[in-house]
Design an enzyme around this catalytic site. Structure first.
Site, PDB file in Angstrom:
ATOM      1  N   ASP A   1     -16.996   7.498  -1.854  1.00  0.00           N
ATOM      2  CA  ASP A   1     -15.783   7.332  -1.045  1.00  0.00           C
ATOM      3  C   ASP A   1     -15.490   8.692  -0.421  1.00  0.00           C
ATOM      4  OD1 ASP A   1     -13.389   6.390   0.025  1.00  0.00           O
ATOM      5  OD2 ASP A   1     -12.315   6.331  -1.879  1.00  0.00           O
TER       6      ASP A   1
ATOM      7  N   GLN B   1     -10.098  -3.814  -3.301  1.00  0.00           N
ATOM      8  CA  GLN B   1     -11.397  -3.343  -2.818  1.00  0.00           C
ATOM      9  C   GLN B   1     -12.480  -3.562  -3.871  1.00  0.00           C
ATOM     10  OE1 GLN B   1     -12.301  -1.866   0.335  1.00  0.00           O
ATOM     11  NE2 GLN B   1     -14.276  -2.452  -0.529  1.00  0.00           N
TER      12      GLN B   1
ATOM     13  N   ARG C   1     -13.663  -8.469   1.568  1.00  0.00           N
ATOM     14  CA  ARG C   1     -12.222  -8.279   1.341  1.00  0.00           C
ATOM     15  C   ARG C   1     -11.488  -9.574   1.647  1.00  0.00           C
ATOM     16  NH1 ARG C   1      -9.995  -3.220   1.325  1.00  0.00           N
ATOM     17  NH2 ARG C   1      -8.148  -4.382   0.690  1.00  0.00           N
TER      18      ARG C   1
ATOM     19  N   CYS D   1     -16.195   1.922   0.345  1.00  0.00           N
ATOM     20  CA  CYS D   1     -15.081   1.043   0.727  1.00  0.00           C
ATOM     21  C   CYS D   1     -14.734   1.153   2.207  1.00  0.00           C
ATOM     22  CB  CYS D   1     -13.863   1.352  -0.141  1.00  0.00           C
ATOM     23  SG  CYS D   1     -13.205   3.015   0.061  1.00  0.00           S
TER      24      CYS D   1
ATOM     25  N   ARG E   1       0.882  -1.179   0.000  1.00  0.00           N
ATOM     26  CA  ARG E   1       0.000   0.000   0.000  1.00  0.00           C
ATOM     27  C   ARG E   1       0.911   1.217   0.000  1.00  0.00           C
ATOM     28  NH1 ARG E   1      -5.323   1.354   3.504  1.00  0.00           N
ATOM     29  NH2 ARG E   1      -6.093   0.006   1.840  1.00  0.00           N
TER      30      ARG E   1
ATOM     31  N   HIS F   1      -7.178   0.856  -6.466  1.00  0.00           N
ATOM     32  CA  HIS F   1      -7.426   0.000  -5.298  1.00  0.00           C
ATOM     33  C   HIS F   1      -8.144  -1.280  -5.764  1.00  0.00           C
ATOM     34  CE1 HIS F   1      -7.792  -1.226  -1.284  1.00  0.00           C
ATOM     35  NE2 HIS F   1      -8.671  -0.356  -0.806  1.00  0.00           N
TER      36      HIS F   1
END
Ligand code: CP
Ligand code: NVA
Length: 299
Positions: free
Chosen positions: A216, A131, A284, A256, A101, A128
């Site tokens: 988001d 996700q 996830r 998310c 990440r 991402h």
């Protein structure tokens, strides 16, 4: 042989994503011990904070019979300027898979170029993919295949939005993006996906008849100093009950997480029956187990 990576969602085909989702659903239902990654080790490099990504990958590795090592730049030589190329070559001689990440997406690309083992993007400033795999699994579980459906993205044209652009191309759904001017996804991504993606300045236009509404945070990790300015600019972009009422009657809502109630989403929508955010978070774990199996067992 070069290992397979997941740097962006486009490292998978649409068919592979559908198979991965099917497998994730199977793994979610599995009640027996299944340890395909016994003695395998996953390295987890985090330049940014995480709850879901870290816990889901660590849990996946434990349940699969392996283990993981959490690596923060604060405590490793990566944080003291050891080149990414060198770190990739060293780490990939010791562990079996590496998830990163990072801020710069390029860091993950370089890591993948130099790694002998699969590299997984656990979020960069641009994408991402893990996700969105979980989001897709969640949609398929509730409503079946997403092909031909309409997804509304409301808010910032950020890493999640840009991954939805990839998903729309790979899985053949329509993506209507509503962003304030100046906060669009990258122009090149939009132009490559012109047959699947529409950009508007109106959240209402994007939400109209949508099968799935997604948002988001307005300020992503690394943009904390823009929080106040963004709160003003994005003020008309909250997903609230009025906006959800424009979507299809059986529309789902996803985020998310972490969510900022009262900013990008109202508390009412987040807690409503249309919201599947908790399952989305749980998935996830299942989607990433299917991904680890694909990259490490099937290769
Ligand atoms: N959604 C997500 O990636 O959450 P974390 O930042 O907690 O990992
Ligand atoms: N866009 C958000 C997603 C967090 C999971 C960020 O990058 O901070």
């Amino acid at each position: 042989m070069n290992p397979r990576h997941l740097v962006t969602l486009t490292d998978l085909s649409g068919e592979e994503i559908r198979n991965l989702i099917r497998r994730a659903v199977e793994l979610k239902q599995l009640k027996t011990v299944y340890e395909p990654l016994k003695n395998k080790v996953l390295g987890l490099v985090f330049e940014k904070s995480s709850t879901r990504t870290r816990v889901s990958f660590e849990t996946a590795m434990i349940q699969f019979g392996g283990g993981s090592i959490f690596l923060s730049p604060r405590d490793t030589q990566l944080g003291r300027g050891e080149p990414v190329e060198d770190s990739a070559r060293v780490l990939s001689r010791m562990v079996d898979c590496i998830m990163l990440r990072t801020f710069a997406h390029r860091t993950v690309e370089i890591f993948a170029e130099y790694s002998k083992v699969p590299v997984i993007n656990g979020l960069t400033d641009r994408f991402h993919p893990c996700q969105v795999l979980a989001d897709l699994q969640t949609y398929f579980e509730h409503r079946g295949d997403i092909a031909g459906k309409t997804v509304a993205w409301i808010g910032d044209g950020n890493n999640m939005c840009q991954t939805y652009i990839h998903a729309a191309q790979l899985l053949d759904f329509k993506l209507k993006i509503a962003c304030p001017e100046g906060y669009d996804p990258e122009a090149e991504l939009l132009s490559q996906a012109a047959d699947r993606v529409e950009l508007t300045r109106s959240p209402k236009e994007a939400a109209q008849d949508a099968d799935l509404v997604v948002t988001d945070v307005w300020a992503s990790m690394g943009q904390e100093q823009e929080q106040a300015l963004r709160a003003e600019i994005f003020a008309g972009f909250q997903v609230d009950a009025q906006l959800m009422a424009l979507a299809a009657p059986d529309a789902l809502f996803m985020h998310c997480l972490p969510a900022h109630r009262g900013e990008e989403v109202s508390s009412e929508v987040l807690e409503s029956p249309q919201s599947v955010v908790w399952e989305e978070a749980e998935n996830r774990l299942h989607a990433q187990k299917a991904l680890l199996e694909l990259l490490l067992v099937q290769g």
